[in-house]
Design a protein around this motif. Structure first.
Motif, PDB file in Angstrom:
ATOM      1  N   ARG A  25     -28.573  11.331  -5.983  1.00 19.16           N
ATOM      2  CA  ARG A  25     -27.179  11.333  -6.405  1.00 19.16           C
ATOM      3  C   ARG A  25     -27.037  10.826  -7.833  1.00 19.16           C
ATOM      4  N   GLU A  32     -19.445   5.851  -4.117  1.00 15.81           N
ATOM      5  CA  GLU A  32     -19.427   7.293  -4.383  1.00 15.81           C
ATOM      6  C   GLU A  32     -20.764   7.937  -4.043  1.00 15.81           C
ATOM      7  N   ARG A  35     -21.192   9.340  -0.519  1.00  6.91           N
ATOM      8  CA  ARG A  35     -20.353  10.450  -0.056  1.00  6.91           C
ATOM      9  C   ARG A  35     -21.214  11.574   0.528  1.00  6.91           C
ATOM     10  N   GLY A  36     -20.866  11.975   1.752  1.00  2.00           N
ATOM     11  CA  GLY A  36     -21.568  13.073   2.408  1.00  2.00           C
ATOM     12  C   GLY A  36     -22.863  12.681   3.086  1.00  2.00           C
ATOM     13  N   LYS A  42     -15.057   8.343   5.177  1.00  2.00           N
ATOM     14  CA  LYS A  42     -14.303   9.068   4.161  1.00  2.00           C
ATOM     15  C   LYS A  42     -14.291   8.261   2.869  1.00  2.00           C
ATOM     16  N   ILE A  43     -14.723   8.906   1.787  1.00  2.00           N
ATOM     17  CA  ILE A  43     -14.809   8.239   0.498  1.00  2.00           C
ATOM     18  C   ILE A  43     -13.991   9.025  -0.518  1.00  2.00           C
ATOM     19  N   THR A  44     -13.074   8.366  -1.183  1.00  5.73           N
ATOM     20  CA  THR A  44     -12.231   9.010  -2.197  1.00  5.73           C
ATOM     21  C   THR A  44     -12.260   8.180  -3.472  1.00  5.73           C
ATOM     22  N   SER A  45     -12.095   8.861  -4.605  1.00  3.29           N
ATOM     23  CA  SER A  45     -12.051   8.171  -5.883  1.00  3.29           C
ATOM     24  C   SER A  45     -11.310   9.036  -6.886  1.00  3.29           C
ATOM     25  N   ALA A  53     -14.188   3.244  -5.882  1.00  6.95           N
ATOM     26  CA  ALA A  53     -13.930   4.237  -4.844  1.00  6.95           C
ATOM     27  C   ALA A  53     -13.390   3.543  -3.597  1.00  6.95           C
ATOM     28  N   ILE A  55     -13.266   3.508   0.547  1.00  6.08           N
ATOM     29  CA  ILE A  55     -14.038   3.944   1.706  1.00  6.08           C
ATOM     30  C   ILE A  55     -13.282   3.588   2.982  1.00  6.08           C
TER      31      ILE A  55
END
Length: 362
Positions: A25, A32, A35-36, A42-45, A53, A55
């Motif tokens: 990555r 971050e 992620r995946g 669920k990770i957002t930024s 970010a 989580i």
């Protein structure tokens, strides 16, 4: 938790992320980089350099705080993680609320256990890990050009039963003529703020070594990233420096029994972010401003400066519209933030008899 148990004997749900998966990555943020790699997480930024970010493990469990508990090398890691991605050996995510039985109420939203690289017995080794790359947005919104915008505006007034705008009086004569002849398609505000081929780079040095009774691991990392959007000439960028020292020592040894062991962990981070890009709600969002500003106004005047109110009045532009790039430059691009982070822990482990270990860490 604070004990050792075989994974097959656990009842709770656990996901593990190994060093090899993280190494693939390209990210300056630990969260971050996950992620995946873990299910139910669920990770957002915002994607802004230097931003943290969010989580969420298996959905939202509270109306206020839904952050999980971060544990770094057995100690509480806080919310602003100072550890670097290249320094991580493994990450374990405890997803069930049963983890609260180990870590208390703070673990109600799950637990993220981070283990950094440790020293190993053997020869002194020096490793380097680095990369340099460029960033581009894979897709941007398709905006109306000037002629299409004027057509949609006319249709809206027709549907509302109101008078159509007289574009010849509404726009400067030169602009109206250029739009009708197709020599000027208006301003695409999104394209105006794109920072194509934005650089991103990371350089890490790790030193390891040790004997049968003592080992250490020392790491240094430099990370730099530019934003992919921003006011031209004032693109937001972030520089971060990380330092890490881990060591373990056997103070007392009787036969094969490690009677007394001590060790420490030290993580330090210095981060500087120059510039910013508003990513809050619709009233403080740079992207929204670019999407909603009409394409009929110029971004720059004949002098190469921002096209402002005085320019519009001088040329006879009929709408009082704020130049979103100038607004972004004046209100957010001059921001400068600096932060220091220090996280350390020390442990002592006593093993008076075989298979009985008493450990204290603070």
């Amino acid at each position: 938790g604070y004990g050792s148990v075989k994974k097959k004997d656990l009842l709770g749900s656990i996901s593990t992320v190994k060093e090899d998966a993280l190494a693939e990555r390209v990210s300056g943020n630990v969260v971050e980089a996950m992620r995946g790699l873990t299910s139910g997480v669920k990770i957002t930024s915002s994607g802004q350099p230097g931003s943290s970010a969010t989580i969420n493990i298996r959905g939202l469990g509270s109306l206020t705080n839904n952050n999980p508990l971060f544990i770094i090398d057995g100690a509480y890691g806080g919310s602003d993680l100072g550890v670097n991605v290249e320094d991580i050996e493994s990450i374990q995510v405890l997803k069930d609320a049963s983890s609260a039985a180990i870590y208390g109420s703070r673990a109600a939203n799950g637990v993220v256990i981070i283990t950094t690289k440790q020293g190993k017995t053997g020869n002194f080794e020096v490793t380097y890990d680095g990369y340099y790359g460029i960033q581009n947005l894979p897709k941007i919104a398709t905006l109306l050009n000037a002629k299409e915008y004027m057509m949609i505006e006319d249709e809206m007034h027709m549907m509302d039963g109101t008078s159509l705008l007289n574009w010849e009086k509404w726009l400067p004569a030169a602009d109206y003529k250029a739009i009708q002849e197709g020599t000027w398609n208006g301003t695409n505000w999104i394209k105006e703020i794109l920072n194509n081929d934005a650089p991103i780079q990371s350089h890490s040095l790790n030193f390891t070594g040790g004997t049968e009774r003592s080992n250490f691991s020392i790491g240094f990392t430099y990370f730099n990233q530019e934003a992919t959007m921003g006011a031209p000439g004032r693109i937001a960028s972030m520089d971060r420096y990380n330092a890490r020292i881990n060591s373990n020592h056997i103070v007392k040894k009787i036969g094969n029994l490690d009677v007394l062991k001590i060790g420490q962990t030290l993580n330090y981070k210095y981060q500087q972010t120059a510039g910013s890009f508003a990513t809050s709600d619709i009233y403080w969002n740079g992207t929204r401003d670019m999407l909603t500003t009409p394409p009929l106004m110029h971004a720059y005047n004949s002098k190469g400066e921002y096209y402002l109110y005085d320019d519009a009045q001088e040329e006879g532009y009929g709408e009082n519209t704020t130049n979103p790039i100038a607004y972004m430059d004046y209100y957010t691009s001059h921001a400068l933030s600096k932060s220091h982070y220090l996280q350390s822990s020390f442990y002592a482990e006593l093993q008076p008899i075989k298979n009985l270990r008493i450990k204290s860490q603070f």
